[in-house]
Design an enzyme around this catalytic site. Structure first.
Site, short mmCIF file in Angstrom:
data_model
loop_
_atom_site.label_atom_id
_atom_site.label_comp_id
_atom_site.label_asym_id
_atom_site.label_seq_id
_atom_site.Cartn_x
_atom_site.Cartn_y
_atom_site.Cartn_z
N GLU A 137 2.46 4.60 -4.30
CA GLU A 137 2.43 5.47 -5.50
C GLU A 137 3.78 6.14 -5.74
O GLU A 137 4.11 6.36 -6.90
CB GLU A 137 1.32 6.52 -5.34
CG GLU A 137 -0.07 5.92 -5.35
CD GLU A 137 -0.39 5.11 -4.08
OE1 GLU A 137 0.15 5.45 -3.02
OE2 GLU A 137 -1.15 4.14 -4.17
N ASP A 184 -8.94 3.52 -2.07
CA ASP A 184 -9.87 4.03 -1.07
C ASP A 184 -11.15 4.57 -1.68
O ASP A 184 -11.35 5.77 -1.81
CB ASP A 184 -9.18 5.11 -0.24
CG ASP A 184 -8.00 4.54 0.53
OD1 ASP A 184 -7.95 3.30 0.70
OD2 ASP A 184 -7.14 5.33 0.96
N ASP A 230 0.85 -1.19 0.00
CA ASP A 230 0.00 0.00 0.00
C ASP A 230 0.89 1.25 0.00
O ASP A 230 2.10 1.15 0.23
CB ASP A 230 -0.88 -0.05 1.25
CG ASP A 230 -1.92 1.05 1.26
OD1 ASP A 230 -2.30 1.51 0.16
OD2 ASP A 230 -2.34 1.47 2.36
#
Ligand code: GLC
Length: 855
Positions: free
Chosen positions: A409, A493, A406
Site C-alpha cells: 500500500e 485480509d 503484499d
C-alpha cells in the site's frame, strides 16, 4: 540534490474558490481550452467518439497528472472521427458522432449528452460545479434510481450509492462491512440506470473521495486532496461499452498462464520445507486438484526479501523440482519493505545507489514491517523498477513460478492507522520513463496510491525478462487503476466470517466492473477460525470466481479442505473438480477479459439490461454469459431464494429447470449450491484433472448442452453461442496468432411437433492446433428420448452400440479409449438412463454443422 517540489508545496490556497467566467484560449481539432481570470484552465478533449477527457486545473497546481494508470496516451488513439467545435453566447459545444459536450461560460459546468438519449447522461450541477477550498471538488447530478458501481475494491454491497468512498490504499485488518478504504484505489465509477451506463475515471493519484449521494441524495461529489481535476467520461450506453473503453484506456489483463486459473493452496504457516512437502503429499494422496502452493514470509531469512532461510528451506530448487513432478508450482511472497541491515546486499545496494524513498532532507525514509526497521524502494523511478526486477532472479533461479506482492500500500507498522504508511512528505521519483512534462519528483501524497501499481509493473516486467517467452503470474494486494495489466488481485485480509463470504460476490463483481477481471478472495477467510461448513460454502462459491486460493493466517485453525472430516472434504473436492472441468469455458472467459476487458464475473444485469429485479440482486453472479451462481452465505441454510433473469435455466446437478424472470426457492443441501446454466446453449467442458499440466496432453473438450423444454421452445426459439479459445497455456505465442478460437452456436426449434437442434462450429481461427482428434457434444436432459436422426456435415451419423463416458466424467490422466466405432467415424450414443445424447465427431478445422432431430 534537493528535489524540486515547489508545486507540491503550493497545493493549498487557490486564489479563487470557483471557476468562471471563461474565455477560449485555444481550440484544436478535438480539444477546447478555456481559462478564467484567476488562471483556472478548463480543457475538454475527445479521445474517441464516446470518450472525453475533462481537466480543470487551477494555476497553482502541477500541470500534468503522471499517466501511470494509462495504457495508451492520447497520441495512440484513433483520431479518425469528426469533431465539431462551436462557440455560443453562453458557452461552447463539442460534438462527436456519439456525444455532445457543453461547457457553460459562466461556471464551467460540463454537461454530456449521448446521441439517441433524451437529456444529458452526465451533468455537472449548474451552480458552482467546481469548488476550491483546499480540496478541489466537482459536483455532478446523480439521478434517482441510478446505481453507483465499480470504484474498485470496497466493502459492502454491489450498489455503493449513499456512501462516501475514499481512494487511499490502506492495510486494514480486520475490516468490517463499512470499513473504507481498503488496499486498492480504482477511482472509476460506473453509473447505471434503466439499462444505460456511463463511466467516470478520475485520473488523479492523490487521496480522493467519492460522495455518492451521501450528503445530497441527488449529487455526486468528487474531491481530490491534490493535483488537478482530471477525468474521463465514457458514454456507454451498455456496461460492456463502458468497461471496454475504460480498459482500452487503462489496459486489459494479459492472458494468465493456465496453471494460474487452477486451484491454489496457501497459508501463512507453512514454515519449513517439510510442511510444504507434507502439504503436497496430502493434496495428491487425497486427490485434491491443485496447481500451486504459496510460500508466505517464513521462507525468507529474517524476512529479508530475495533471500531463503538456509535452515528451513535448505534446497529450494530441489523442492520446486519435486513439486513440479507432482504438477505443483511455487508462488513466493515478495514484500517491498527492505530490512535495514548493512550486511544485506539488497539494502546495501539500494542505499549506495539512492534507490529508496527519501525524506525531504534526502535521507532514506524509515519505517517498520515484518523484518523490523525497513526502507522502501522508490518504484516511481524506472531505475529502481529495473533494479528490483533483477533481484527476482534469486527466486526464479530456484524454480519459483509466480510472485505474490503484499504490504504494498505500502504498509508501515511504525506509522499506525489512520495513516499506517509513509509520511505524506516523503519523496519519490522522478520517473525517467515518463514523457518530459511528467518527469518530476513528488510527495508521497501523490505517489502513495500508485506504489502497488508500480511494484506490480516492476515485478511483471522482471518475470517477462528473466523468463523470456513465458507468461508471468503476479498477485497483488495493493493497486491503482491499470493494475490489471500486471497482476491478479486478491481482496486482502478478510476474516472467517459468513459476512465476508457474503461480501465476496459484490466485492469481486465491482472489481470486475473496475477493469480488474482476475480477482479472488481468501477462501475460508484469512483471520479467525473457520468452521467446516463455512469453508465448504466458501469453496463452493469461490470455485466459480476467477482467482481461487485457500489462504489463512498464522495461529488460526488449519483450513485445508480435509481438516473438517470426510464429508466436507468430499464436497470441497467435488467443487474443485468442477473448477477444472469448467476450465475450457473459464479459460475462454479469461481470453475475453484479456482481449476486451470483459469481466469474468458479471452482475446479472450485464446480460439483462433493464431488468430491474436483477439490479437488486446482490448475492448471485453470472460466470461468463451462461452460468448463474447463487452461493449459500448463511450457516445452516439448506435452501435459498434464487432470482433467474429472462430465459430457461437448468440446475447443474438437480433435475430442476426454471423459467425466468422469476424468484424461486431452490434446494441447497450442504453438498450443493444452486448453479444454473442457460438452457440450450453450448458450454465447453473438460475432463477431471489433478492439475492443469494433465490437460495439455490431448486437450479433450466436450460441448455440453442442456436441452430446453418444450414450454421454453413454445415461447420462442432457444439457443445461444459461445467462443472456445485455446492456446498452449504458458507461452506468449498467442500474441502472434498461435491460438485456436472458434464460435460455437446452437439453435433449437420446434416445428410441427418435431424438435431439432442445429449446432454450428465456426471455422477455427488462429494457428494453434488442439491435440485432440475428436470433439464431443453432450446433450443432456432430453425429454424426447432417442433422436430420430443425427447428421454431421449433412451426412447421416450411425448410432453406436457402445457406451462412451463423456469427457467431463473422464480423468485427464487416463488415456482416451479409442477402440470401437468411435475411433473410425462420427457416432452417437443414446444413454436412456440419463436422457443424454453423446455425439462424437472428428475435430474439424473449417466450419462444421451438427443436426439432431427428434420425432
Ligand atoms: C498480510 C497478507 C497476508 C499474509 C500476511 C503475512 O497480512 O495480507 O495474506 O499472509 O501478510 O505475510
Amino acid at each position: 540534490m534537493p528535489d524540486d517540489l515547489s508545486h507540491a508545496a503550493a497545493d493549498d490556497a487557490a486564489p479563487s474558490t470557483s471557476v468562471g467566467p471563461l474565455r477560449a484560449v485555444g481550440a484544436e481539432m478535438r480539444r477546447l481550452v478555456l481559462e478564467d481570470r484567476a488562471g483556472v484552465r478548463l480543457e475538454v478533449s475527445a479521445w474517441a467518439p464516446d470518450l472525453v477527457r475533462v481537466v480543470v486545473a487551477p494555476a497553482s497546481r502541477p500541470p500534468a497528472t503522471v499517466g501511470w494508470a494509462l495504457a495508451r496516451p492520447e497520441s495512440q488513439w484513433d483520431a479518425g472521427f469528426p469533431v465539431r467545435l462551436e462557440e455560443r453566447r453562453d458557452g461552447w459545444v463539442l460534438v462527436t458522432p456519439s456525444l455532445t459536450v457543453r461547457v457553460a461560460r459562466a461556471s464551467g459546468a460540463v454537461s454530456i449528452e449521448a446521441a439517441g438519449h433524451p437529456g444529458p447522461i452526465a451533468e455537472d450541477v449548474p451552480d458552482r460545479p467546481v469548488a476550491m477550498d483546499g480540496r478541489l471538488r466537482l459536483r455532478k447530478r446523480l439521478p434517482t434510481g441510478a446505481l453507483c458501481l465499480g470504484l474498485g475494491e470496497k466493502t459492502g454491497w454491489l450498489d455503493r450509492r449513499g456512501r462516501v468512498l475514499e481512494m487511499w490504499n490502506t492495510d486494514v485488518l480486520p475490516h468490517m462491512p463499512d470499513t473504507d478504504p481498503l488496499y486498492q484505489s480504482i477511482p472509476f465509477l460506473v453509473v447505471y440506470r434503466q439499462g444505460r451506463a456511463w463511466g467516470l475515471f478520475l485520473h488523479n493519484t492523490h487521496r480522493s473521495s467519492f460522495d455518492l449521494g451521501a450528503t445530497d441524495p441527488e449529487c455526486l461529489e468528487i474531491a481530490v486532496d491534490g493535483g488537478v481535476l482530471d477525468y474521463f467520461v465514457m458514454a456507454g450506453p451498455t456496461l460492456e461499452d463502458v468497461v471496454h473503453r475504460y480498459t482500452e484506456l487503462t489496459g486489459t489483463m494479459p492472458m494468465p498462464p493456465r496453471w494460474a486459473v487452477g486451484f491454489h493452496q496457501s497459508r501463512w504457516g507453512y514454515e519449513r520445507e517439510q510442511d510444504v512437502r507434507a502439504l503436497a503429499h496430502e493434496l495428491r494422496r487425497r486427490r485434491i486438484p491443485c496447481d500451486a502452493i504459496y510460500l508466505d514470509i517464513d521462507y525468507m531469512d529474517g524476512y529479508r526479501v530475495f533471500t531463503w532461510d538456509a535452515e528451513r528451506f535448505p534446497d529450494p530448487s530441489r523442492l520446486a523440482a519435486d513439486l513440479a513432478e507432482q504438477g505443483l508450482r511455487i508462488v513466493t511472497i515478495v514484500d517491498p519493505g527492505v530490512k535495514i541491515d548493512p550486511d544485506y546486499p539488497v539494502y546495501r545496494e539500494g542505499l549506495e545507489q539512492g534507490l529508496f524513498v527519501r525524506k525531504p532532507d534526502g535521507r532514506p525514509f524509515e519505517g517498520a514491517v515484518w523484518p523490523g526497521p525497513t526502507v522502501w524502494p522508490d518504484f516511481n523511478q524506472v531505475a529502481v523498477r529495473r533494479w528490483w526486477g533483477r533481484w527476482h532472479r534469486v527466486l526464479l533461479d530456484a524454480g519459483v513460478a509466480g510472485i505474490w506482492n503484499d504490504m504494498n500500500e505500502p504498509a508501515s507498522f511504525r506509522h499506525p492507522l489512520p495513516t499506517g504508511t509513509l509520511d505524506l512528505d516523503a519523496v519519490h521519483g522522478p520517473d525517467e520513463e515518463r514523457p518530459p512534462e511528467e518527469r518530476r519528483a513528488m510527495r508521497h501524497a501523490e505517489a502513495h496510491n500508485v506504489y502497488g501499481l508500480l511494484m506490480g509493473q516492476a515485478t511483471y516486467h522482471a518475470l517477462l525478462e528473466l523468463r523470456p517467452g513465458i507468461r508471468p503470474f503476479v498477485l497483488t494486494r495493493a493497486g491503482f487503476a491499470g493494475i490489471q495489466r500486471y497482476a491478479a488481485v486478491w481482496t486482502g485480509d478478510n476474516s472467517s466470517w459468513w459476512e465476508h463470504l457474503a461480501m465476496m460476490g459484490p466485492q469481486l463483481l465491482n472489481l470486475g466492473l473496475s477493469g480488474v477481471a482476475f480477482v479472488g478472495a481468501d477462501v475460508g477467510g484469512f483471520t479467525g477460525h473457520v468452521t467446516g461448513e463455512l469453508l465448504t460454502r466458501w469453496t463452493q462459491a469461490a470455485a466459480f470466481t476467477p482467482f481461487f486460493r485457500n489462504h489463512s493466517a498464522k495461529n488460526t485453525r488449519p483450513q485445508e479442505v480435509w481438516r473438517f472430516g470426510e464429508e466436507m472434504e468430499a464436497i470441497c473436492r467435488e467443487f474443485i473438480v468442477w473448477r477444472y472441468r469448467l476450465l475450457p469455458y473459464l479459460y475462454t472467459l479469461f481470453w475475453e477479459a484479456a482481449s476486451r476487458g470483459t469481466p469474468i464475473m458479471r452482475p446479472l444485469f450485464w446480460h439483462h439490461p433493464g431488468d430491474e429485479a436483477a439490479e437488486r440482486v446482490q448475492d448471485e453472479w453470472l460466470l461468463g454469459p451462461h452460468l448463474l451462481v447463487a452461493p449459500v452465505t448463511r450457516p445452516g441454510e439448506r435452501q435459498r431464494l434464487v432470482y433467474l433473469p429472462d430465459g430457461e435455466w437448468v440446475h447443474l446437478w438437480q433435475p430442476v429447470r426454471l423459467q425466468g424472470p422469476a424468484h424461486a426457492p431452490v434446494e441447497a443441501p450442504l453438498d450443493q449450491i444452486p448453479v444454473f446454466v442457460r438452457a440450450g446453449v453450448p458450454l465447453p467442458l473438460g475432463p477431471e484433472a489433478l492439475h492443469t499440466g494433465e490437460l495439455t496432453r490431448d486437450g479433450r473438450v466436450s460441448l455440453g448442452v442442456a436441452a430446453p423444454s418444450s414450454t421454453a421452445l413454445a415461447r420462442g426459439d432457444v439457443g445461444g453461442w459461445t467462443w472456445l479459445y485455446e492456446d498452449d497455456g504458458e507461452s506468449l505465442a498467442y500474441r502472434e496468432g498461435d491460438f485456436a478460437r472458434r464460435r460455437i452456436e446452437t439453435a433449437w426449434s420446434l416445428a410441427g411437433g418435431r424438435l431439432s437442434l442445429c449446432a454450428e462450429l465456426g471455422p477455427r481461427e488462429g494457428r494453434y492446433v488442439p491435440r485432440r482428434a475428436w470433439l464431443e457434444w453432450v446433450v443432456d436432459r432430453v425429454d424426447r428420448g432417442r433422436p430420430a436422426a443425427v447428421r454431421w456435415q449433412g451426412e447421416p451419423v450411425e448410432p453406436s452400440g457402445e457406451a462412451w463416458t463423456p469427457v467431463p466424467e473422464q480423468r485427464a490422466d487416463a488415456a482416451q479409449a479409442l477402440a470401437g466405432p468411435w475411433a473410425k467415424r462420427p457416432a452417437w450414443w443414446w444413454d436412456a438412463s440419463r436422457s443424454r445424447l453423446v455425439v462424437r465427431v472428428p475435430e474439424p478445422t473449417g466450419p462444421a454443422r451438427l443436426d439432431v432431430e427428434w420425432a
